[in-house]
Write an enzyme that holds these catalytic residues in place. Structure first.
Site, PDB file in Angstrom:
ATOM      1  N   GLY A   1     -31.527   7.730 -19.246  1.00 15.01           N
ATOM      2  CA  GLY A   1     -31.481   6.438 -19.957  1.00 15.01           C
ATOM      3  C   GLY A   1     -32.396   5.410 -19.329  1.00 15.01           C
ATOM      4  O   GLY A   1     -31.992   4.274 -19.071  1.00 15.01           O
ATOM      5  N   ALA A   2     -33.660   5.825 -19.135  1.00 15.72           N
ATOM      6  CA  ALA A   2     -34.558   4.975 -18.324  1.00 15.72           C
ATOM      7  C   ALA A   2     -35.587   4.219 -19.158  1.00 15.72           C
ATOM      8  O   ALA A   2     -36.591   3.754 -18.624  1.00 15.72           O
ATOM      9  CB  ALA A   2     -35.256   5.848 -17.279  1.00 15.72           C
TER      10      ALA A   2
ATOM     11  N   VAL B   1     -27.944  12.711 -23.374  1.00 14.81           N
ATOM     12  CA  VAL B   1     -27.149  13.243 -22.259  1.00 14.81           C
ATOM     13  C   VAL B   1     -25.784  13.766 -22.705  1.00 14.81           C
ATOM     14  O   VAL B   1     -25.178  14.578 -22.012  1.00 14.81           O
ATOM     15  CB  VAL B   1     -26.960  12.205 -21.115  1.00 14.81           C
ATOM     16  CG1 VAL B   1     -28.289  11.854 -20.469  1.00 14.81           C
ATOM     17  CG2 VAL B   1     -26.210  10.973 -21.588  1.00 14.81           C
TER      18      VAL B   1
ATOM     19  N   TYR C   1     -14.842   2.052 -22.385  1.00 16.92           N
ATOM     20  CA  TYR C   1     -15.880   1.899 -21.355  1.00 16.92           C
ATOM     21  C   TYR C   1     -15.273   1.953 -19.946  1.00 16.92           C
ATOM     22  O   TYR C   1     -15.782   2.643 -19.055  1.00 16.92           O
ATOM     23  CB  TYR C   1     -16.592   0.567 -21.587  1.00 16.92           C
ATOM     24  CG  TYR C   1     -17.766   0.288 -20.676  1.00 16.92           C
ATOM     25  CD1 TYR C   1     -18.977   0.957 -20.856  1.00 16.92           C
ATOM     26  CD2 TYR C   1     -17.674  -0.653 -19.663  1.00 16.92           C
ATOM     27  CE1 TYR C   1     -20.062   0.685 -20.028  1.00 16.92           C
ATOM     28  CE2 TYR C   1     -18.739  -0.926 -18.835  1.00 16.92           C
ATOM     29  CZ  TYR C   1     -19.939  -0.259 -19.027  1.00 16.92           C
ATOM     30  OH  TYR C   1     -21.010  -0.538 -18.202  1.00 16.92           O
TER      31      TYR C   1
ATOM     32  N   ALA D   1     -12.491   3.354 -19.016  1.00 19.16           N
ATOM     33  CA  ALA D   1     -12.029   4.726 -18.731  1.00 19.16           C
ATOM     34  C   ALA D   1     -13.215   5.601 -18.337  1.00 19.16           C
ATOM     35  O   ALA D   1     -13.136   6.399 -17.394  1.00 19.16           O
ATOM     36  CB  ALA D   1     -11.314   5.308 -19.952  1.00 19.16           C
TER      37      ALA D   1
ATOM     38  N   LYS E   1     -16.025   4.655 -16.957  1.00 19.86           N
ATOM     39  CA  LYS E   1     -16.587   4.243 -15.661  1.00 19.86           C
ATOM     40  C   LYS E   1     -15.620   4.553 -14.510  1.00 19.86           C
ATOM     41  O   LYS E   1     -16.048   4.849 -13.399  1.00 19.86           O
ATOM     42  CB  LYS E   1     -16.948   2.753 -15.699  1.00 19.86           C
ATOM     43  CG  LYS E   1     -18.082   2.427 -16.677  1.00 19.86           C
ATOM     44  CD  LYS E   1     -19.354   3.155 -16.310  1.00 19.86           C
ATOM     45  CE  LYS E   1     -20.519   2.773 -17.213  1.00 19.86           C
ATOM     46  NZ  LYS E   1     -21.777   3.429 -16.806  1.00 19.86           N
TER      47      LYS E   1
HETATM   48  P1  NDP Z   1     -29.201  -0.820 -21.733  1.00 18.55           P
HETATM   49  O1  NDP Z   1     -28.401  -0.812 -23.002  1.00 18.55           O
HETATM   50  O2  NDP Z   1     -30.212  -1.871 -21.517  1.00 18.55           O
HETATM   51  O3  NDP Z   1     -29.933   0.606 -21.568  1.00 18.55           O
HETATM   52  C1  NDP Z   1     -29.192   1.778 -21.715  1.00 18.55           C
HETATM   53  C2  NDP Z   1     -30.117   2.967 -21.586  1.00 18.55           C
HETATM   54  O4  NDP Z   1     -29.338   4.158 -21.748  1.00 18.55           O
HETATM   55  C3  NDP Z   1     -31.190   2.991 -22.657  1.00 18.55           C
HETATM   56  O5  NDP Z   1     -32.390   3.497 -22.087  1.00 18.55           O
HETATM   57  C4  NDP Z   1     -30.631   3.984 -23.684  1.00 18.55           C
HETATM   58  O6  NDP Z   1     -31.615   4.660 -24.405  1.00 18.55           O
HETATM   59  C5  NDP Z   1     -29.953   4.968 -22.745  1.00 18.55           C
HETATM   60  N1  NDP Z   1     -28.976   5.807 -23.414  1.00 18.55           N
HETATM   61  C6  NDP Z   1     -27.855   5.419 -24.072  1.00 18.55           C
HETATM   62  N2  NDP Z   1     -27.204   6.484 -24.549  1.00 18.55           N
HETATM   63  C7  NDP Z   1     -27.919   7.585 -24.175  1.00 18.55           C
HETATM   64  C8  NDP Z   1     -27.761   8.977 -24.368  1.00 18.55           C
HETATM   65  N3  NDP Z   1     -26.728   9.476 -25.047  1.00 18.55           N
HETATM   66  N4  NDP Z   1     -28.695   9.819 -23.859  1.00 18.55           N
HETATM   67  C9  NDP Z   1     -29.742   9.330 -23.166  1.00 18.55           C
HETATM   68  N5  NDP Z   1     -29.952   8.016 -22.963  1.00 18.55           N
HETATM   69  C10 NDP Z   1     -29.054   7.155 -23.473  1.00 18.55           C
HETATM   70  O7  NDP Z   1     -28.116  -0.794 -20.580  1.00 18.55           O
HETATM   71  P2  NDP Z   1     -28.182  -1.260 -19.049  1.00 18.55           P
HETATM   72  O8  NDP Z   1     -29.533  -1.054 -18.499  1.00 18.55           O
HETATM   73  O9  NDP Z   1     -27.532  -2.580 -18.957  1.00 18.55           O
HETATM   74  O10 NDP Z   1     -27.153  -0.215 -18.435  1.00 18.55           O
HETATM   75  C11 NDP Z   1     -27.534   0.895 -17.623  1.00 18.55           C
HETATM   76  C12 NDP Z   1     -26.280   1.464 -16.974  1.00 18.55           C
HETATM   77  O11 NDP Z   1     -25.673   0.447 -16.172  1.00 18.55           O
HETATM   78  C13 NDP Z   1     -25.215   1.908 -17.981  1.00 18.55           C
HETATM   79  O12 NDP Z   1     -24.576   3.072 -17.506  1.00 18.55           O
HETATM   80  C14 NDP Z   1     -24.247   0.747 -17.983  1.00 18.55           C
HETATM   81  O13 NDP Z   1     -22.953   1.133 -18.372  1.00 18.55           O
HETATM   82  C15 NDP Z   1     -24.306   0.323 -16.526  1.00 18.55           C
HETATM   83  N6  NDP Z   1     -23.844  -1.040 -16.307  1.00 18.55           N
HETATM   84  C16 NDP Z   1     -24.495  -2.103 -16.866  1.00 18.55           C
HETATM   85  C17 NDP Z   1     -24.033  -3.391 -16.639  1.00 18.55           C
HETATM   86  C18 NDP Z   1     -24.697  -4.602 -17.219  1.00 18.55           C
HETATM   87  O14 NDP Z   1     -24.141  -5.703 -17.051  1.00 18.55           O
HETATM   88  N7  NDP Z   1     -25.833  -4.512 -17.868  1.00 18.55           N
HETATM   89  C19 NDP Z   1     -22.841  -3.622 -15.816  1.00 18.55           C
HETATM   90  C20 NDP Z   1     -22.244  -2.439 -15.278  1.00 18.55           C
HETATM   91  C21 NDP Z   1     -22.747  -1.198 -15.492  1.00 18.55           C
HETATM   92  P3  NDP Z   1     -32.051   4.239 -25.905  1.00 18.55           P
HETATM   93  O15 NDP Z   1     -33.194   3.306 -25.697  1.00 18.55           O
HETATM   94  O16 NDP Z   1     -32.405   5.538 -26.534  1.00 18.55           O
HETATM   95  O17 NDP Z   1     -30.856   3.582 -26.538  1.00 18.55           O
END
Ligand code: NDP
Length: 244
Positions: A9-10, A61, A152, A154, A156
């Site tokens: 998810g980068a 994923v 969410y 659950a 995490k």
């Molecule tokens: P974003 O929504 O900005 O980015 C999420 C990324 O995950 C995107 O690149 C998205 O890809 C990808 N993604 C989502 N579902 C899938 C999948 N099924 N397979 C592959 N890639 C996927 O989120 P953040 O950067 O904010 O979050 C990153 C992580 O940090 C997450 O796990 C989130 O739960 C965690 N987090 C974030 C917080 C926050 O405040 N922002 C707080 C706590 C934790 P695509 O572009 O295709 O949608």
């Protein structure tokens, strides 16, 4: 020897910042995306401009098959995986009473099952290498719970149990497993919050601000490095002091 980091998810937000930060540290990057667009290609160029390889690996994923194919492609093309960052995650918020079962299942399938799918494949390779660093992105909500986020929270919390169990299984194999629990970080995930809600949140954070993706990427850089070689099974908060 070159080191390879795989980040799920980068394409944006925290995952993108982690990829750029590890590239600056000299890691070749395997970057997971779901949908190709111009910004994915621009990110690949930005990573390569740091003098490292960037392999784009397409996959969802939550699909075991996609995870298997992604790992096979990385091993074939980059030969190893030293660092795995399970970052891909989604939210589908709502009170339990109104939550369709699809919204519960989708969040668990991406955040928790997705972490299992990718890690399962990567661990086989790390065992062959007798080396690896696994970094799982959890959330403070997995510890504290949050209204409207049963699914969410659950997922995490599940990642935390997964991290500690795997750290125990793999410690003797020189594979270290840790989790990061971010607080509120400014990305598209939190962009949907209204400004006044963000201001209220910030008031309750001792550091009086939301975090930046770089705050998480800096800890990933440390956990990926040899400076953290006696740390495993930990959940490290990066939340401005929100949860103590
Ligand atoms: P974003 O929504 O900005 O980015 C999420 C990324 O995950 C995107 O690149 C998205 O890809 C990808 N993604 C989502 N579902 C899938 C999948 N099924 N397979 C592959 N890639 C996927 O989120 P953040 O950067 O904010 O979050 C990153 C992580 O940090 C997450 O796990 C989130 O739960 C965690 N987090 C974030 C917080 C926050 O405040 N922002 C707080 C706590 C934790 P695509 O572009 O295709 O949608």
């Amino acid at each position: 020897m070159r080191k390879v980091a795989f980040i799920t998810g980068a394409t944006r937000g925290i995952g993108k910042e982690i990829a750029l930060t590890l590239a600056s540290e000299g890691y070749d990057i395997a970057l997971n995306y779901r949908t190709m667009n111009d910004s994915v290609n621009t990110l690949k160029s930005d990573i390569e401009s740091k003098g490292v390889h960037c392999l784009l690996v397409k996959g969802d994923v939550s699909s075991y098959e996609d995870a298997e194919n992604m790992i096979k492609e990385i091993i074939t093309k980059l030969e190893r995986i030293d660092v795995l960052v399970n970052n891909a995650g989604i939210t589908k918020d709502g009170l339990l009473i109104r939550m369709p079962k699809e919204n519960f299942n989708d969040v668990i399938n991406t955040n928790l099952i997705g972490t299992f799918n990718v890690t399962k494949m990567v661990v086989s390779q790390m065992l062959k290498q007798k080396y690896g660093k696994i970094i799982n992105i959890s959330s403070v909500v997995g510890i504290s719970g949050n209204t409207g986020q049963c699914n969410y929270a659950a997922s995490k919390a599940g990642i935390i149990g997964f991290t500690k169990s795997l750290a125990k299984e793999l410690g003797s194999k020189n594979i270290l497993v840790n989790a990061i629990a971010p607080g509120y970080i400014q990305t598209s995930m939190t962009d949907s919050l209204k400004d006044e809600i963000k201001e209220d949140i910030a008031k309750n954070i001792p550091l009086k601000r939301l975090g930046e993706p770089k705050d998480i990427a800096n800890l990933v850089k440390f956990l990926a490095s040899e400076d953290s070689s006696y740390i495993t099974g930990q959940v490290i908060h990066v939340d401005g002091g929100l949860l103590m």
